[in-house]
Design a protein around this motif. Structure first.
Motif, PDB file in Angstrom:
ATOM      1  N   GLY A   1      36.366  61.262  66.794  1.00 61.20           N
ATOM      2  CA  GLY A   1      36.596  62.353  66.299  1.00 61.20           C
ATOM      3  C   GLY A   1      35.805  62.528  64.979  1.00 61.20           C
ATOM      4  N   ARG A   2      34.827  63.573  65.197  1.00 61.01           N
ATOM      5  CA  ARG A   2      33.879  63.735  64.213  1.00 61.01           C
ATOM      6  C   ARG A   2      33.896  65.080  63.843  1.00 61.01           C
ATOM      7  NH1 ARG A   2      30.017  61.015  65.915  1.00 61.01           N
ATOM      8  NH2 ARG A   2      30.125  58.957  64.595  1.00 61.01           N
ATOM      9  N   CYS A   3      34.173  65.588  62.747  1.00 61.13           N
ATOM     10  CA  CYS A   3      34.439  67.084  62.692  1.00 61.13           C
ATOM     11  C   CYS A   3      33.255  67.492  61.356  1.00 61.13           C
ATOM     12  CB  CYS A   3      35.826  67.559  61.860  1.00 61.13           C
ATOM     13  SG  CYS A   3      36.408  66.483  60.545  1.00 61.13           S
TER      14      CYS A   3
ATOM     15  N   SER B   1      28.940  65.837  66.582  1.00 56.02           N
ATOM     16  CA  SER B   1      30.149  66.511  66.505  1.00 56.02           C
ATOM     17  C   SER B   1      31.129  66.681  67.780  1.00 56.02           C
ATOM     18  CB  SER B   1      30.015  67.542  65.703  1.00 56.02           C
ATOM     19  OG  SER B   1      31.274  68.450  65.547  1.00 56.02           O
ATOM     20  N   THR B   2      32.446  66.245  67.446  1.00 59.20           N
ATOM     21  CA  THR B   2      33.315  66.188  68.789  1.00 59.20           C
ATOM     22  C   THR B   2      34.507  67.043  68.183  1.00 59.20           C
ATOM     23  OG1 THR B   2      34.248  64.311  68.182  1.00 59.20           O
ATOM     24  CG2 THR B   2      32.566  64.045  69.558  1.00 59.20           C
ATOM     25  N   GLU B   3      34.531  67.264  67.068  1.00 60.94           N
ATOM     26  CA  GLU B   3      35.894  68.049  66.741  1.00 60.94           C
ATOM     27  C   GLU B   3      35.747  69.090  66.034  1.00 60.94           C
ATOM     28  OE1 GLU B   3      40.093  67.426  66.521  1.00 60.94           O
ATOM     29  OE2 GLU B   3      39.038  65.755  66.628  1.00 60.94           O
ATOM     30  N   GLY B   4      36.613  70.280  66.197  1.00 63.14           N
ATOM     31  CA  GLY B   4      36.521  71.332  65.374  1.00 63.14           C
ATOM     32  C   GLY B   4      35.421  72.338  65.800  1.00 63.14           C
TER      33      GLY B   4
ATOM     34  N   VAL C   1      29.729  68.437  72.053  1.00 58.95           N
ATOM     35  CA  VAL C   1      30.464  67.788  73.259  1.00 58.95           C
ATOM     36  C   VAL C   1      32.024  67.136  72.970  1.00 58.95           C
ATOM     37  CG1 VAL C   1      29.924  65.524  72.195  1.00 58.95           C
ATOM     38  CG2 VAL C   1      29.834  65.724  74.698  1.00 58.95           C
ATOM     39  N   SER C   2      32.703  67.238  73.995  1.00 58.74           N
ATOM     40  CA  SER C   2      34.147  66.702  74.040  1.00 58.74           C
ATOM     41  C   SER C   2      34.280  65.312  73.773  1.00 58.74           C
ATOM     42  CB  SER C   2      34.751  67.142  75.362  1.00 58.74           C
ATOM     43  OG  SER C   2      34.323  66.226  76.431  1.00 58.74           O
ATOM     44  N   LYS C   3      35.469  65.076  73.447  1.00 57.79           N
ATOM     45  CA  LYS C   3      35.776  63.441  73.060  1.00 57.79           C
ATOM     46  C   LYS C   3      35.497  62.213  74.108  1.00 57.79           C
ATOM     47  CE  LYS C   3      38.622  64.310  69.226  1.00 57.79           C
ATOM     48  NZ  LYS C   3      40.189  63.921  68.513  1.00 57.79           N
ATOM     49  N   ILE C   4      35.849  63.096  75.317  1.00 55.68           N
ATOM     50  CA  ILE C   4      35.824  62.414  76.738  1.00 55.68           C
ATOM     51  C   ILE C   4      34.594  61.731  76.912  1.00 55.68           C
ATOM     52  CG2 ILE C   4      36.681  62.239  78.873  1.00 55.68           C
ATOM     53  CD1 ILE C   4      38.689  64.346  78.423  1.00 55.68           C
ATOM     54  N   PHE C   5      34.198  60.556  77.465  1.00 52.16           N
ATOM     55  CA  PHE C   5      33.024  59.713  77.727  1.00 52.16           C
ATOM     56  C   PHE C   5      32.514  60.555  79.047  1.00 52.16           C
ATOM     57  CE2 PHE C   5      33.255  56.278  74.416  1.00 52.16           C
ATOM     58  CZ  PHE C   5      32.029  56.586  73.817  1.00 52.16           C
ATOM     59  N   SER C   6      33.305  60.827  79.854  1.00 49.22           N
ATOM     60  CA  SER C   6      33.054  61.313  81.121  1.00 49.22           C
ATOM     61  C   SER C   6      32.175  62.595  81.135  1.00 49.22           C
ATOM     62  CB  SER C   6      34.069  61.464  81.984  1.00 49.22           C
ATOM     63  OG  SER C   6      35.020  62.640  81.487  1.00 49.22           O
TER      64      SER C   6
END
Length: 629
Positions: free
Chosen positions: A260-262, A293-296, A301-306
């Motif tokens: 989670g990187r904001c 960046s995956t947060e906020g 991109v979303s957190k899900i690796f898929s």
């Protein structure tokens, strides 16, 4: 080429056309636009710095320059741009033909003014925004580099620190006895009021009920600001202690998810904090990123690796679900930073993408730096970071809070600028309806600039009279003036004024000038002579008539001859299809006006290549290019 280098060494300006086409119709048919590449802070060892304010025209606000007409008997000078008559002030009373001020010396077409009363009270600010969502090895490399950097920062400079991962941590460096951190949730958008409230800026006194809260003038105390921004000489020990103990982001990451990187929230908090504490001063947000960046807000991109990170093909097909939302967020951030006069630098060190495509709008408009490397331990990153604070011959001469203005003759209008700046929306009669880059204005904000920062200015000639009328005119000169008002690295406010003069072309036949320049380039390869130039006799061998043309060129190793109907001439078609000989002769057949020789003599091929490269790069990002073969 030597004469163009001499002009650049005097004024830091290169123009493709140093002799300009005479009318709007002729300039409109030029492949290469009327333009200039200007380096505002190019160092000149012999350039004087005058310790007083510039003398400006009361009508157009241009600065007194060597091209101004001066009447020494009546102490009046006439502006070369608007021809307005201005009186010299009292401290110019001793001016005469033998006692000229420096700004009227013909060799000082570029000059600087340094007003002793105008100096920024706030020293330069460096705000470190550090990503902790990286592996332990990378954290170690980054901490080592930052601790070395702290020792290189000027002692009077202010330093602040933010670290982020899933949450944003603002470190209070002014309370060294016990580490104190203010935490913001990364998934939540942060506002300026939230920063003021949560960080206790008005804990000891009531918050003002009206007005914009920005700096000491608007109600903040020095004590509240110094909690987060301290001089390097005072906070070096505390900052090094925080960096030494800085851990990797402690929040657990499932094996099928990204960390989670904001990034967007962290940069937003940094921008709000600088806007509250040091608005309008020279400040740089230096972001050290280790992944996407995956947060906020600003997530790419979303957190899900898929879900894979968007690729260039996804951007081309508009199939990146987070792209437009992230770009909109960073556009808002860029406007805020430009308004505050602050710069965003990005040091991205990761094997994966970090989202520069979304971030770049904020970096470009604020004049920031971008450094890309594979690791924080890579020499590219470490050497680049040192270069920012390096002094001596390799000093970048980082300056801030620049405002760039353009003034020119009434027969020219400004289409825009391609470069690291943002429009100040100063509209006027010099603004062209055709917009290129940052246009529809005559003034631009340059939050950050250095000695290598260059701007590409695009102009439009609006004069509609025939070139013959221009040739008979008493004054066949164009005038340009570039004004750069900026905060020097010493903290002093300076104004650099560069004034240029370029000549109109006289006579007919300049409509096909750009194609003729292409002809010259091709023929130089055919001729292969030491002079690499064409003589008047060689050009006069072309004898076009109304219906047909026969042209012959005999060089040391090449002979070209052809005859065809004048109506069927299509020079660009010949050149594009690769029939070089026919293309050359078609260009020769278009006419043999003497103005061609003037245009060729004033054509700068290197400047033209640089201008076209900037235009192509800009169009590739803003337009859909279709290529057919």
């Amino acid at each position: 080429m030597a004469e163009f280098l001499d002009l650049e060494s005097q004024d830091a300006v290169r123009m493709p056309w140093n002799v300009l086409p005479g009318t709007k119709a002729e300039s409109g048919q030029c492949i290469i636009p009327i333009s200039a590449i200007y380096t505002p802070l190019k160092p000149f060892p012999t350039m004087p710095v005058l310790p007083y304010a510039p003398l400006r025209c009361r009508n157009c606000r241009s600065v007194l320059n060597p091209f101004s007409i001066v009447d020494f008997s009546t102490k009046i000078w006439i502006c070369s741009f608007c021809l307005h008559r201005n009186h010299f002030p009292q401290h110019y009373h001793s001016i005469s033909e033998t006692n000229l001020p420096a700004e009227l010396f013909p060799q000082y077409t570029t000059i600087e003014y340094e007003s002793p009363t105008e100096k920024s009270t706030t020293p330069p600010v460096f705000f470190f925004v550090v990503d902790t969502c990286v592996i332990e090895e990378e954290i170690g490399y980054l901490k080592s580099a930052l601790m070395q950097t702290v020792g290189m920062v000027p002692e009077n400079s202010l330093i602040g620190l933010i670290t982020f991962g899933t949450y944003v941590h603002v470190h209070e460096l002014g309370f060294g006895q016990i580490p104190k951190v203010y935490v913001f949730k990364g998934s939540k958008e942060v506002t300026k009021d939230l920063v003021l409230e949560q960080m206790g800026f008005f804990a000891k006194k009531p918050k003002p009920t009206a007005g914009v809260i920005a700096g000491v003038r608007d109600g903040l105390s020095h004590e509240s600001i110094s909690r987060f921004l301290l001089p390097a000489s005072e906070c070096e020990f505390v900052l090094n202690s925080v960096l030494e103990e800085l851990p990797k982001d402690p929040w657990p990451v499932p094996p099928d998810q990204r960390a989670g990187r904001c990034t967007g929230t962290a940069l937003s908090v940094a921008a709000h904090l600088l806007g509250v504490c040091v608005p309008g001063s020279g400040a740089r947000i230096m972001a050290f990123l280790g992944g996407p960046s995956t947060e906020g807000p600003g997530a790419i991109v979303s957190k899900i690796f898929s879900e894979p990170i968007r690729s260039h093909k996804d951007l081309d097909k508009d199939a990146a679900p987070h792209f437009h939302k992230a770009v909109k967020f960073y556009e808002g951030l860029s406007k805020q930073l430009v308004h505050q006069g602050h710069v965003l630098d990005v040091f991205a060190c990761a094997l994966d993408q970090v989202g520069i495509a979304e971030l770049k709008v904020a970096v470009e408009k604020t004049g920031g730096l971008v450094v890309l490397a594979e690791s924080f331990g890579h020499s590219v990153f470490k050497d680049s970071l040192k270069r920012v604070f390096q002094s001596g011959d390799n000093d970048l001469c980082l300056s801030s809070n620049g405002i760039f203005e353009v003034n020119c003759s009434k027969d020219i209008k400004i289409q825009g600028i391609i470069g690291p700046c943002a429009s100040l929306e100063k509209k006027g009669p010099l603004c062209s309806e055709t917009v290129v880059g940052q246009g529809n204005t005559t003034a631009w904000k340059m939050c950050g600039l250095d000695k290598a920062t260059s701007l590409c200015l695009i102009f439009e000639i609006v004069k509609k009279e025939s070139p013959d009328a221009i040739g008979q005119s008493a004054n066949n000169q164009f005038y340009f003036q570039f004004l750069t008002y900026y905060q020097h690295s010493s903290g002093q406010m300076r104004l650099r004024a560069t004034t240029l003069s370029r000549r109109w072309v006289a006579g007919t036949g300049s409509i096909q000038a750009s194609l003729f320049v292409l002809f010259v380039t091709i023929m130089r390869y055919c001729k292969k002579s030491e002079s690499n130039r064409f003589t008047r006799t060689e050009l006069d061998r072309v004898r076009p008539s109304r219906r047909s043309c026969t042209a012959t060129y005999s060089g040391s190793s090449t002979t070209i001859s052809s005859s065809f109907k004048r109506q069927s001439i299509s020079p660009s078609l010949f050149l594009l299809t690769g029939n070089t000989n026919e293309g050359v002769l078609a260009l020769l057949s278009l006419g043999t006006s003497v103005s061609w020789l003037d245009l060729i003599a004033g054509f700068d091929q290197e400047a033209a290549a640089a201008v076209m490269a900037r235009q192509v790069s800009f169009k590739m990002e803003t337009e859909v290019l279709v290529c057919s073969f």
